[in-house]
Design a protein around this motif. Structure first.
Motif, mmCIF file in Angstrom:
data_model
loop_
_atom_site.group_PDB
_atom_site.id
_atom_site.type_symbol
_atom_site.label_atom_id
_atom_site.label_comp_id
_atom_site.label_asym_id
_atom_site.label_seq_id
_atom_site.Cartn_x
_atom_site.Cartn_y
_atom_site.Cartn_z
ATOM 1 N N ASP A 49 -0.515 8.559 0.364
ATOM 2 C CA ASP A 49 -1.802 9.119 0.785
ATOM 3 C C ASP A 49 -2.765 8.002 1.158
ATOM 4 O O ASP A 49 -3.454 8.067 2.176
ATOM 5 C CB ASP A 49 -2.419 9.957 -0.344
ATOM 6 C CG ASP A 49 -1.884 11.371 -0.334
ATOM 7 O OD1 ASP A 49 -1.334 11.780 0.710
ATOM 8 O OD2 ASP A 49 -1.993 12.062 -1.352
ATOM 9 N N THR A 50 -2.813 6.963 0.312
ATOM 10 C CA THR A 50 -3.690 5.837 0.610
ATOM 11 C C THR A 50 -3.251 5.185 1.916
ATOM 12 O O THR A 50 -4.080 4.787 2.731
ATOM 13 C CB THR A 50 -3.647 4.802 -0.522
ATOM 14 O OG1 THR A 50 -3.881 5.471 -1.753
ATOM 15 C CG2 THR A 50 -4.690 3.729 -0.325
ATOM 16 N N ARG B 163 -1.758 6.552 4.506
ATOM 17 C CA ARG B 163 -2.174 7.361 5.655
ATOM 18 C C ARG B 163 -3.671 7.205 5.886
ATOM 19 O O ARG B 163 -4.153 7.101 7.010
ATOM 20 C CB ARG B 163 -1.830 8.835 5.417
ATOM 21 C CG ARG B 163 -0.341 9.125 5.526
ATOM 22 C CD ARG B 163 -0.072 10.618 5.563
ATOM 23 N NE ARG B 163 -0.674 11.294 4.431
ATOM 24 C CZ ARG B 163 -1.525 12.311 4.544
ATOM 25 N NH1 ARG B 163 -1.876 12.776 5.707
ATOM 26 N NH2 ARG B 163 -2.023 12.855 3.462
ATOM 27 N N TYR B 164 -4.425 7.188 4.767
ATOM 28 C CA TYR B 164 -5.877 7.003 4.834
ATOM 29 C C TYR B 164 -6.204 5.678 5.504
ATOM 30 O O TYR B 164 -7.149 5.570 6.272
ATOM 31 C CB TYR B 164 -6.411 7.048 3.405
ATOM 32 C CG TYR B 164 -7.849 6.681 3.200
ATOM 33 C CD1 TYR B 164 -8.843 7.636 3.341
ATOM 34 C CD2 TYR B 164 -8.213 5.398 2.825
ATOM 35 C CE1 TYR B 164 -10.169 7.312 3.125
ATOM 36 C CE2 TYR B 164 -9.531 5.064 2.605
ATOM 37 C CZ TYR B 164 -10.510 6.022 2.762
ATOM 38 O OH TYR B 164 -11.817 5.697 2.539
ATOM 39 N N ALA B 165 -5.372 4.658 5.226
ATOM 40 C CA ALA B 165 -5.609 3.342 5.810
ATOM 41 C C ALA B 165 -5.124 3.261 7.253
ATOM 42 O O ALA B 165 -5.265 2.237 7.893
ATOM 43 C CB ALA B 165 -4.923 2.269 4.970
ATOM 44 N N VAL C 131 0.847 -1.205 0.000
ATOM 45 C CA VAL C 131 0.000 0.000 0.000
ATOM 46 C C VAL C 131 0.877 1.249 0.000
ATOM 47 O O VAL C 131 0.633 2.191 -0.755
ATOM 48 C CB VAL C 131 -0.954 0.003 1.215
ATOM 49 C CG1 VAL C 131 -1.711 1.319 1.292
ATOM 50 C CG2 VAL C 131 -1.935 -1.153 1.135
ATOM 51 N N GLU D 137 2.213 1.962 -3.357
ATOM 52 C CA GLU D 137 1.236 2.478 -4.325
ATOM 53 C C GLU D 137 0.977 3.964 -4.111
ATOM 54 O O GLU D 137 0.947 4.738 -5.060
ATOM 55 C CB GLU D 137 -0.058 1.686 -4.171
ATOM 56 C CG GLU D 137 -1.042 1.910 -5.272
ATOM 57 C CD GLU D 137 -0.612 1.263 -6.572
ATOM 58 O OE1 GLU D 137 -1.098 1.698 -7.613
ATOM 59 O OE2 GLU D 137 0.218 0.330 -6.542
ATOM 60 N N SER D 138 0.776 4.362 -2.877
ATOM 61 C CA SER D 138 0.496 5.763 -2.597
ATOM 62 C C SER D 138 0.588 6.003 -1.105
ATOM 63 O O SER D 138 -0.072 5.323 -0.321
ATOM 64 C CB SER D 138 -0.902 6.114 -3.115
ATOM 65 O OG SER D 138 -1.481 7.121 -2.335
#
Lengths: 367, 510
Positions: A245-246, A248-250, A239, A242-243
């Motif tokens: 941002d993703t 941190r979102y997760a 993850v 990949e990003s």
């Protein structure tokens, strides 16, 4: 308008189109054709440059790689070393952390092994000595891997440059160590360590001193494959790659994952240093890594991180490399001759994937 | 104006792998008309136009321009044919001026004569009624000004056929009116214009004829004066659709999220949220309107624990009666999750934040919950079942649950994301542009899901771009302008114009 119609009259254009799907047999036919074509091109090159019979040169390569029992074992040894480095790079690359510092991590692991062999191995029972060597080389690799990771995580430095420069630092440290460990004095080399006692050398198992390396590499490859595909850590680093941002979102702690993954990557590359020093050469020099840290990048990428493919690519590259040594002596060719052959083979093998994925269509415009 | 065809497409087909983006499409554009190309997202409008502007090349069929069969191989070929396309995503260089962007890539004399260029630009802008300062830098421009630069750019290159891809998506109602006036004046000057859109009211307002695409197929062309919203929708969707949102009155309304004096700076140091204060209630849908890039993204991310906050408070009221208050402004997204606060968030950037494009639907289902299971290894059973449920419930079109979500169409990606976020029975549900990329039926399915969540007692916040929808979906609408709250209105009584005015900060009169 006239000008335009004149320009376009009767033009023929070629467009590439992505194939919808391709049958497995057709794909392998394309690959087979690529191999045949590359051997043909190689033959022409060989005749043009060396005036040798290409079939004899090919036979020389095969004989050099697997001609005798000894040669087979050397090929296996070199293959597993290349493989373990590539396996070590996979977690970092999956995280899109471009670790091109495997070379330095191997050197540091090798230096740690050599240090244990010189200072401690004679006082320890062999199994314990081997364990200490493996642990020390991993630790040294971790150190070399985690420094760029720390700066990446906290200051967002460019890891490509950072890991590359760490290679040069590692080389200089080896130069310094050679001065200390010089044997015999004045030779400017470390020489074979513990040549009499064989303390810290990988022991013979099943009749070969390289068997232990093979076992270690198989174990590491299996563990890393499981780690990447089934563990939470493997999921997290994918993850992050990949990003961020993703990630941190997760709710993933991105810094922690970067540090942890590079510890792992560095540890495995450091371990490769132990396999080279304690398992094969029993000495250390600035060319201990021998560019394998870079070759392993090719292995990892060409296989798209698939472990089975990594085995195949490692075998292929080492096969060609060992063969080249043979033809160099047999035909009096420069070792680079085999690099040319390897290059042509790779060009065709990688290039043919284009035709597996795309087809070309020709259009003709009406006059 | 005689009715000559400037563009004729015959049986044009374009495939991407197994996907047929355009299937035997026929289309004509007459000289001096505005033609709308109407279709839902994914119906192949943009692909079709990209073949006219030289970005894609058709697999089958022929293109006739100005009465001649042509092969359009590159944007340069398109320009030679006097075709100019204004893309949805602007292709401008921020640090250059408008004039510099306009002449970029054109052949010219060794020594640039900017004065001459400026004169020519001013002639064009005067002729069609544009509002543009050629010496202004792009970075200091609003979205609508940037769009003007793009239009003038193609006119400057002598385009007689203009193609505009969703030009109103980023504009306020007032700016849209201005754009339409310019388009009409260009048409009256003999230009032929194609405008791609999926907004029915705009189609009826601006165009002379409408061509409809559905799932890549050409459905038909009608004169706008004979069309109605209902007849066009039917052509677009293939069946009668009711365009009503079932908005219930808020029940059991209680304070859930309170934002007090929130200030946020982005990574570059810009002050993107200025002194924001508002309350969002459970059992209510709070709409957030504004021109895109006015702080909507940062506001939701701040509440979701994904933004560094400069000052201010974000409070979460667990239950009204015992007043347990959590301070969200001190927490990261992970902290909020660990506390067990069910705060769901559908971010604007779906593949860049909400989902992982290279992973399959199952792996994407567990992105926020993978750590809930015990042990070192991931549990893929629960997420697999959830994935199957979401695919089934929201009609996600996918070859399998193992397909990387990047390979799905935009609408299906959105369904996967919304499905996952709603599955956790959220207490707070934040959605940014929830129906972007969805077809009409799916859009209304999502609106109904939001209303369901509201009735179930969730506090729903919805950032939207279509004011008509926001006004019929939400209970209250908060309008952002330049990072400030420029107003909070009652969605049942406010008008579109009122909200539009607040979006521009209430300064502009039009």
């Amino acid at each position: 308008m006239d000008k335009h119609s004149k320009k376009s009259a009767g033009r023929t254009v070629i467009h590439m189109e992505k194939r919808d799907s391709i049958s497995r047999s057709k794909a392998w036919m394309i690959r087979g054709a690529a191999v045949l074509l590359s051997l043909l091109v190689c033959a022409i090159v060989i005749i043009a440059i060396t005036k040798q019979n290409p079939l004899e040169v090919y036979a020389g390569i095969v004989s050099g790689a697997v001609g005798t029992r000894r040669r087979i074992w050397v090929t296996v040894r070199e293959t597993v070393v290349l493989l373990i480095i590539a396996v070590g790079l996979v977690p970092a690359f999956r995280m899109k952390f471009w670790n091109i510092g495997a070379e330095g991590q191997i050197l540091m692991g090798g230096a740690a092994s050599a240090a244990v062999m010189i200072y401690a191995a004679n006082k320890l029972p062999l199994p314990l000595a081997i364990l200490v060597i493996l642990a020390a080389s991993c630790a040294a690799g971790v150190l070399w891997g985690v420094i760029p990771a720390f700066f990446k995580a906290y200051f967002n430095t460019n890891e490509t440059l950072f890991t590359l420069m760490m290679n040069y630092v590692a080389t200089q440290i080896i130069n310094y160590l050679i001065c200390i460990w010089e044997n015999p004095k004045g030779s400017n080399t470390v020489g074979v360590i513990n040549s009499k006692t064989r303390a810290g050398w990988f022991p013979k198992i099943f009749g070969s001193e390289y068997c232990l390396s093979v076992f270690i590499v198989i174990l590491v490859t299996v563990l890393v494959t499981i780690y990447m595909n089934y563990s939470k850590h493997g999921y997290e680093l994918a993850v992050v790659g990949e990003s961020t941002d993703t990630a941190r979102y997760a709710g993933i702690n991105v810094k922690k994952v970067i540090l942890r993954t590079m510890c792992l990557s560095g540890a495995i590359c450091g371990l490769a240093g132990a396999l080279i020093v304690a398992g094969a050469s029993h000495t250390i020099s600035t060319s201990t890594a021998g560019g394998r840290g870079f070759t392993a990048i090719i292995v990892a990428w060409m296989s798209k991180f698939n472990p089975a493919a990594m085995v195949a690519v490692s075998v292929f590259l080492v096969f060609m490399q060992q063969g080249s040594i043979q033809i160099a002596t047999q035909f009096g060719l420069n070792e680079n001759a085999s690099d040319i052959i390897t290059g042509i083979l790779l060009f065709f093998l990688i290039g043919c994937e284009f035709f597996v994925n795309y087809k070309l269509t020709v259009y003709r415009e009406e006059a | 104006m005689s009715e000559t065809n400037v563009i004729e497409l015959k049986n044009v087909t374009k495939r991407f792998g197994e996907v047929v983006a355009n299937d035997n499409v026929n289309l004509t554009l007459r000289k001096g008309e505005i033609l709308s190309i109407l279709g839902e997202n994914g119906s192949g409008k943009t692909t079709l136009m990209n073949m006219l502007s030289g970005i894609y090349f058709p697999d089958e069929g022929s293109i006739r321009v100005w009465g001649k069969d042509v092969l359009i191989q590159s944007p340069r070929d398109a320009f030679d044919l006097k075709i100019g396309m204004i893309h949805q995503h602007f292709k401008l260089i921020d640090i250059l001026t408008a004039a510099e962007n306009i002449i970029l890539g054109l052949d010219g004399p060794m020594r640039l004569n900017m004065k001459e260029v400026t004169t020519k630009i001013n002639e064009l802008t005067g002729k069609y009624g544009f509002d543009l300062n050629p010496a202004q830098k792009i970075y200091s421009m609003s979205v609508s000004q940037k769009q003007t630069v793009e239009i003038v750019k193609v006119l400057y290159r002598g385009a007689d056929i203009l193609i505009l891809d969703e030009p109103t998506a980023v504009l306020t109602p007032q700016e849209t009116d201005k754009l339409f006036n310019v388009l009409r004046s260009m048409r009256d000057n003999g230009k032929s214009i194609i405008i791609i859109t999926h907004k029915l009211n705009e189609v009826l307002e601006i165009s002379d004829r409408v061509s409809v695409l559905r799932k890549g197929k050409y459905i038909g062309t009608v004169d706008t004066c004979e069309a109605t919203q209902e007849s066009l929708t039917e052509m677009m969707v293939g069946e009668k659709v009711s365009l009503d949102i079932d908005r219930s009155n808020p029940e059991n309304v209680e304070r859930r999220i309170e934002v007090r004096g929130l200030n946020v700076r982005n990574n570059e140091g810009y002050h993107v949220l200025k002194d924001i204060s508002f309350t969002a209630n459970a059992g209510e849908i709070l709409g957030i309107a504004g021109i895109s890039g006015n702080g909507q993204k940062e506001l939701l991310e701040a509440i979701g624990g994904l933004q560094t906050i400069e000052s201010g408070e974000i409070l979460y009221y667990t239950k009204h009666d015992n007043n347990v208050i959590e301070k969200l402004h001190q927490m990261s997204a992970g902290d909020i999750f660990d506390l067990g606060i069910r705060l769901s968030f559908v971010p604007e950037d779906r593949l860049g934040m909400g989902l992982v494009g290279s992973m399959d639907i199952t792996d994407n289902m567990m992105i926020r919950s993978y750590n809930k299971s015990r042990g070192l290894f991931t549990d893929r059973k629960v997420p697999y079942n959830l994935a199957a449920e979401v695919v089934d419930k929201l009609d996600v079109v996918t070859p399998s649950l193992e397909t990387p979500v990047r390979r799905l169409s935009g609408g299906n990606v959105q369904k996967v994301l919304v499905g996952r976020e709603i599955a956790s029975a959220p207490r707070v549900l934040m959605v940014a542009y929830p129906v972007r990329g969805l077809d009409i039926n799916s859009s209304y399915a999502i609106y109904n899901l939001l209303n369901e969540q509201k009735r179930a007692g969730a506090c729903v916040m919805c950032v939207g771009e279509d004011l008509d929808v926001l006004l019929s979906l939400c209970d209250r609408i908060l309008v952002l302008s330049g990072g400030r709250v420029s107003g909070i209105v009652n969605a049942r009584t406010a008008t579109k114009e009122e909200v539009g005015l607040l979006m521009t900060g209430g300064k502009e009169n039009s």
